[in-house]
Structures are given as structure tokens and as C-alpha cells.
Design an enzyme around this catalytic site. Structure first.
Site, mmCIF file in Angstrom:
data_model
loop_
_atom_site.group_PDB
_atom_site.id
_atom_site.type_symbol
_atom_site.label_atom_id
_atom_site.label_comp_id
_atom_site.label_asym_id
_atom_site.label_seq_id
_atom_site.Cartn_x
_atom_site.Cartn_y
_atom_site.Cartn_z
ATOM 1 N N GLY A 134 13.372 3.148 7.697
ATOM 2 C CA GLY A 134 12.988 2.274 8.802
ATOM 3 C C GLY A 134 12.524 2.968 10.062
ATOM 4 O O GLY A 134 12.594 2.396 11.148
ATOM 5 N N ASN A 154 9.500 3.625 10.899
ATOM 6 C CA ASN A 154 8.327 2.889 11.410
ATOM 7 C C ASN A 154 8.761 1.587 12.068
ATOM 8 O O ASN A 154 8.206 1.196 13.096
ATOM 9 C CB ASN A 154 7.341 2.616 10.274
ATOM 10 C CG ASN A 154 6.443 3.819 10.027
ATOM 11 O OD1 ASN A 154 5.522 4.083 10.776
ATOM 12 N ND2 ASN A 154 6.740 4.556 8.978
ATOM 13 N N ASN A 173 -0.451 -2.719 6.483
ATOM 14 C CA ASN A 173 0.389 -1.693 5.854
ATOM 15 C C ASN A 173 0.109 -0.352 6.515
ATOM 16 O O ASN A 173 -1.017 -0.084 6.956
ATOM 17 C CB ASN A 173 0.053 -1.617 4.353
ATOM 18 C CG ASN A 173 0.876 -0.557 3.620
ATOM 19 O OD1 ASN A 173 2.090 -0.517 3.745
ATOM 20 N ND2 ASN A 173 0.198 0.317 2.890
ATOM 21 N N HIS A 214 -0.020 3.622 5.699
ATOM 22 C CA HIS A 214 -0.037 4.547 4.565
ATOM 23 C C HIS A 214 -0.119 5.970 5.119
ATOM 24 O O HIS A 214 -0.932 6.233 6.019
ATOM 25 C CB HIS A 214 -1.226 4.245 3.641
ATOM 26 C CG HIS A 214 -1.256 5.134 2.440
ATOM 27 N ND1 HIS A 214 -0.406 4.970 1.360
ATOM 28 C CD2 HIS A 214 -2.004 6.241 2.172
ATOM 29 C CE1 HIS A 214 -0.636 5.927 0.477
ATOM 30 N NE2 HIS A 214 -1.590 6.718 0.945
ATOM 31 N N GLU A 266 -5.639 -7.658 -2.504
ATOM 32 C CA GLU A 266 -5.053 -7.615 -3.852
ATOM 33 C C GLU A 266 -4.909 -6.198 -4.408
ATOM 34 O O GLU A 266 -4.132 -5.952 -5.313
ATOM 35 C CB GLU A 266 -5.908 -8.437 -4.842
ATOM 36 C CG GLU A 266 -5.793 -9.936 -4.712
ATOM 37 C CD GLU A 266 -6.607 -10.512 -3.559
ATOM 38 O OE1 GLU A 266 -6.606 -11.746 -3.421
ATOM 39 O OE2 GLU A 266 -7.243 -9.713 -2.818
ATOM 40 N N ALA A 275 1.492 10.528 13.864
ATOM 41 C CA ALA A 275 0.494 9.520 13.468
ATOM 42 C C ALA A 275 1.118 8.139 13.228
ATOM 43 O O ALA A 275 0.859 7.200 13.993
ATOM 44 C CB ALA A 275 -0.255 9.987 12.229
ATOM 45 N N GLU A 276 1.992 8.031 12.222
ATOM 46 C CA GLU A 276 2.486 6.701 11.844
ATOM 47 C C GLU A 276 3.138 5.953 12.992
ATOM 48 O O GLU A 276 2.802 4.779 13.260
ATOM 49 C CB GLU A 276 3.505 6.838 10.703
ATOM 50 C CG GLU A 276 2.905 7.383 9.432
ATOM 51 C CD GLU A 276 3.933 7.536 8.346
ATOM 52 O OE1 GLU A 276 4.794 6.655 8.219
ATOM 53 O OE2 GLU A 276 3.864 8.528 7.599
HETATM 54 C C1 GRF Z 1 6.485 6.282 5.619
HETATM 55 O O1 GRF Z 1 6.102 7.593 5.297
HETATM 56 C C2 GRF Z 1 5.321 5.360 5.428
HETATM 57 O O2 GRF Z 1 4.071 5.949 5.691
HETATM 58 C C3 GRF Z 1 5.383 5.061 3.986
HETATM 59 O O3 GRF Z 1 6.767 4.993 3.668
HETATM 60 C C4 GRF Z 1 7.494 5.730 4.623
HETATM 61 C C5 GRF Z 1 8.449 4.772 5.290
HETATM 62 O O4 GRF Z 1 9.270 5.424 6.108
HETATM 63 N N1 GRF Z 1 4.721 3.821 3.710
HETATM 64 P P1 GRF Z 1 10.259 4.560 7.053
HETATM 65 O O5 GRF Z 1 11.084 3.675 6.148
HETATM 66 O O6 GRF Z 1 9.417 3.771 7.993
HETATM 67 O O7 GRF Z 1 11.064 5.623 7.734
#
Ligand code: GRF
Length: 197
Positions: free
Chosen positions: A12, A14, A108, A110, A148, A180-181
Site C-alpha cells: 500500500g 501507493n 492503474n 504500472h 479490457e 516515479a510512482e
Molecule cells: C508497485 O510497484 C506498483 O507499481 C505495482 O505494484 C506495486 C504496489 O506496491 N503495481 P504498493 O502496494 O503500492 O506498495
């Protein structure tokens, strides 16, 4: 106000980035109305609880078959009537009934620069293992709309991250998350929230 449901499966971080962005005032006009996890033990549910956000586990293990799970998942989403569904490390294939019900309202994150290292089988550490295997000098993260396909929807935002000589999959994953994320996911939600104003 953009009401969002965040779907999680693991740590979690993110989700936490979104919570922190809202709390710090960086992410405006956005409210996390629910966190849904397919994994009862996901630390992401703990993060939701600590933030006073309703957390619900809807796990395929608790249903006789995939179709019944899909219906339960859609029902849980509908209860919150979200403007946007955010997949943040959600490892469940999004059923067609959910795609159809929320077309253009599911995003999403990625951990690569799509179209590199994405699609079936590319998730979590596997993405970074593939990037190191190929020897790319730059990788990064992508926020995209969900359709999809797997990681095939329109791209909203991307951010590049340098690959270092001594990177391992773990160190690269951490840098992609930090640099980044955790930046582009809240920013992408903010962009959508602004469009809704
Ligand atoms: C992250 O690396 C995200 O890019 C991928 O899954 C991971 C999730 O990490 N989709 P978290 O649960 O948000 O720490």
C-alpha cells in the site's frame, strides 16, 4: 469532489502516497471513500484504517467461483459510487462487468515505461528483473486508463527513472516507487479531479 476507491493487494505505499498528498493539500478536491483489497492481510488495509478510511476485503477465495467474486467486487464498488477507481498494486484481473460499468473511470499504476515490460506476467519485481535483464539505462512508471487488455489503456502520465550500474531488482523497484510512482499517481488523480471541477 472526486470520490475515489483505491484497490490494493499488498504493502500500500501507493495508497499511502495518495493519502499523504491529500493530507498535505497537494492533491485537491479528492476523497478516498473506500479501500478494497483482495488480500485480508494486506498492510494497505492497515494504512487505510490508520487514515480513518473504510477498508474492505473482497477475496476470490471467499467465493465459489470467479463469476460470483466478480459480481461481489462490482457490488462493493457500486456501494461507494466512485467517480474514479484507482488500481494501486491490485493483482486481480479486472472483470469485464467492472470495465463496462466504469469505462474510462479506472486507472492503474504500472512500474515501467509502457509499452516496455508490461502485459501478462509483468508485475511487481518481475518488471524490474526484466528491465535489468534487458539492460535498459532508463525505466520508470506509467499511469494509464484500464481497458479490457493488460496495461493497454490510454497513457495518462509517465516519469523516467535512471537505472544504476549496481541496481538489483529490489533497489530499482524502490527507486521507481520513490521517484516515479508515488509522484505521478497522485498527480494523475489531481489532473482528473481538476477536469471534474
Ligand atoms: C508497485 O510497484 C506498483 O507499481 C505495482 O505494484 C506495486 C504496489 O506496491 N503495481 P504498493 O502496494 O503500492 O506498495
Amino acid at each position: 469532489m472526486l470520490n475515489i476507491v483505491v484497490c490494493v493487494s499488498g504493502g500500500g505505499t501507493n495508497l499511502q502516497a495518495i493519502i499523504d498528498a491529500i493530507d498535505s493539500g497537494k492533491l485537491l478536491n479528492t476523497k478516498i471513500v473506500k479501500v478494497i483489497s483482495n488480500n485480508a492481510n494486506a498492510f494497505a488495509l492497515e494504512r487505510a484504517k490508520n487514515a480513518g478510511i473504510e477498508g474492505v476485503c473482497v477475496s476470490p477465495k471467499d467465493y465459489a467461483d470467479r463469476e460470483t467474486f466478480n459480481e461481489a467486487f462490482l457490488a462493493e464498488l457500486n456501494k461507494s459510487n466512485p467517480d474514479l477507481i484507482v488500481l494501486a498494486g491490485f493483482l486481480v484481473v479486472i472483470p469485464e462487468i467492472v470495465i463496462n460499468a466504469y469505462r474510462g473511470k479506472i486507472i492503474n499504476i504500472h512500474p515501467s515505461l509502457i509499452p516496455s515490460f508490461c502485459g501478462t506476467g509483468y508485475y511487481g519485481l518481475k518488471v524490474h528483473e526484466a528491465a535489468l535483464e534487458r539492460g535498459v539505462k532508463i525505466t520508470g512508471a506509467t499511469v494509464h486508463y484500464v481497458d479490457e487488455g493488460t496495461d493497454t489503456g490510454p497513457i495518462i502520465m509517465q516519469k523516467a527513472v535512471e537505472v544504476k550500474e549496481d541496481d538489483t531488482p529490489k533497489t530499482l523497484q524502490r527507486r521507481v516507487m520513490e521517484e516515479a510512482e508515488w509522484i505521478i499517481l497522485p498527480e494523475s488523480i489531481g489532473k482528473i479531479a481538476k477536469e471534474k471541477e
